[in-house]
Design an enzyme around this catalytic site. Sequence first.
Site, PDB file in Angstrom:
ATOM      1  N   GLU A 219      72.598  65.853   0.409  1.00  0.00           N
ATOM      2  CA  GLU A 219      73.332  65.709  -0.850  1.00  0.00           C
ATOM      3  C   GLU A 219      74.527  64.773  -0.765  1.00  0.00           C
ATOM      4  O   GLU A 219      75.072  64.390  -1.800  1.00  0.00           O
ATOM      5  CB  GLU A 219      73.793  67.088  -1.345  1.00  0.00           C
ATOM      6  CG  GLU A 219      72.621  68.029  -1.644  1.00  0.00           C
ATOM      7  CD  GLU A 219      73.048  69.347  -2.246  1.00  0.00           C
ATOM      8  OE1 GLU A 219      74.266  69.586  -2.360  1.00  0.00           O
ATOM      9  OE2 GLU A 219      72.163  70.151  -2.606  1.00  0.00           O
TER      10      GLU A 219
ATOM     11  N   SER B  83      77.599  87.295  -8.661  1.00  0.00           N
ATOM     12  CA  SER B  83      77.406  88.018  -9.926  1.00  0.00           C
ATOM     13  C   SER B  83      76.754  89.358  -9.659  1.00  0.00           C
ATOM     14  O   SER B  83      75.597  89.603 -10.020  1.00  0.00           O
ATOM     15  CB  SER B  83      76.545  87.184 -10.885  1.00  0.00           C
ATOM     16  OG  SER B  83      76.471  87.799 -12.153  1.00  0.00           O
TER      17      SER B  83
ATOM     18  N   GLU C 172      72.031  70.513   4.075  1.00  0.00           N
ATOM     19  CA  GLU C 172      72.351  70.145   2.697  1.00  0.00           C
ATOM     20  C   GLU C 172      73.385  69.016   2.628  1.00  0.00           C
ATOM     21  O   GLU C 172      73.332  68.182   1.727  1.00  0.00           O
ATOM     22  CB  GLU C 172      72.858  71.367   1.932  1.00  0.00           C
ATOM     23  CG  GLU C 172      71.817  72.448   1.696  1.00  0.00           C
ATOM     24  CD  GLU C 172      70.750  72.050   0.687  1.00  0.00           C
ATOM     25  OE1 GLU C 172      70.981  71.091  -0.084  1.00  0.00           O
ATOM     26  OE2 GLU C 172      69.686  72.689   0.674  1.00  0.00           O
TER      27      GLU C 172
ATOM     28  N   GLY D 197      76.989  92.161 -10.919  1.00  0.00           N
ATOM     29  CA  GLY D 197      76.609  92.999 -12.055  1.00  0.00           C
ATOM     30  C   GLY D 197      75.118  92.964 -12.354  1.00  0.00           C
ATOM     31  O   GLY D 197      74.596  93.867 -12.996  1.00  0.00           O
TER      32      GLY D 197
ATOM     33  N   ALA E 257      75.765  72.695  -1.660  1.00  0.00           N
ATOM     34  CA  ALA E 257      75.248  74.042  -1.413  1.00  0.00           C
ATOM     35  C   ALA E 257      73.738  74.036  -1.445  1.00  0.00           C
ATOM     36  O   ALA E 257      73.103  73.105  -1.952  1.00  0.00           O
ATOM     37  CB  ALA E 257      75.795  75.017  -2.449  1.00  0.00           C
TER      38      ALA E 257
ATOM     39  N   GLU F 260      61.973  67.709  -5.157  1.00  0.00           N
ATOM     40  CA  GLU F 260      62.425  69.051  -5.512  1.00  0.00           C
ATOM     41  C   GLU F 260      63.167  69.055  -6.844  1.00  0.00           C
ATOM     42  O   GLU F 260      63.817  70.031  -7.198  1.00  0.00           O
ATOM     43  CB  GLU F 260      63.319  69.611  -4.404  1.00  0.00           C
ATOM     44  CG  GLU F 260      62.601  69.792  -3.069  1.00  0.00           C
ATOM     45  CD  GLU F 260      63.511  70.314  -1.977  1.00  0.00           C
ATOM     46  OE1 GLU F 260      64.668  70.689  -2.296  1.00  0.00           O
ATOM     47  OE2 GLU F 260      63.085  70.362  -0.806  1.00  0.00           O
TER      48      GLU F 260
ATOM     49  N   GLU G 257      72.177  87.972  -5.112  1.00  0.00           N
ATOM     50  CA  GLU G 257      72.495  86.794  -4.300  1.00  0.00           C
ATOM     51  C   GLU G 257      73.799  86.978  -3.508  1.00  0.00           C
ATOM     52  O   GLU G 257      74.790  87.485  -4.033  1.00  0.00           O
ATOM     53  CB  GLU G 257      72.639  85.559  -5.189  1.00  0.00           C
ATOM     54  CG  GLU G 257      73.001  84.303  -4.416  1.00  0.00           C
ATOM     55  CD  GLU G 257      73.317  83.119  -5.311  1.00  0.00           C
ATOM     56  OE1 GLU G 257      73.483  82.010  -4.795  1.00  0.00           O
ATOM     57  OE2 GLU G 257      73.410  83.306  -6.544  1.00  0.00           O
TER      58      GLU G 257
END
Length: 203
Positions: free
Chosen positions: A115, A132, A111, A134, A95, A161, A138
Amino acid sequence: MNILEHASFSASDVSIESRENLFRGFIQVEKVTIKHRLFNKSNYSSSIHRELIHRPEAAGVLLYDNQQRRFALIEQFRIGALNDTVSPWQLEVIAGVLDGDETPETCIRRESLEEAGCEVHDLQHLFTFYPSAGACSEIFHLYVANVELPTSGGVFGMPDEGEDIQLHLFDYSDAPLLLKNGRLRNAPVIMALQWLTQHLRQQ
């Protein structure tokens, strides 16, 4: 209104009273004051104060290989799991965050090379969701892709990075154990492996 297709209210049913930037870095934090419509009432809520975390839009992919009957996951240190009592090194799908006006598909192809050293051609979209909601804005786009996996894992990532990423290859038969033994601790990888086990049952 059909709740299967539409939310009870829309964005116009929120009144933003104030927004204040508290922090600006890779992530951003705002203090927001809002009022919103209430269920079964004609009036709005009283003023509500919330901290809102902004993270860049992200995309991830589960790479699998039907020829080898294997799938790939990566392992890396995650600051969000710093207080995990077992380990802050997490197993995840590949990701990354979208770069500028990059599409989720382009992000995933980039990616996957960085990766896992894998080229991705055909992508299947599973879900787009808030990991998330709450506290965080994102949005995450989750995909799967049938690719030609390498014969062994290795260490990947972009050292400049701060990335130090271990690629692991698993047999299809490992998926049920990973879903049961508590080793997986983030939503995208759990959702992707649940899809894989369902996909295998349909073959």
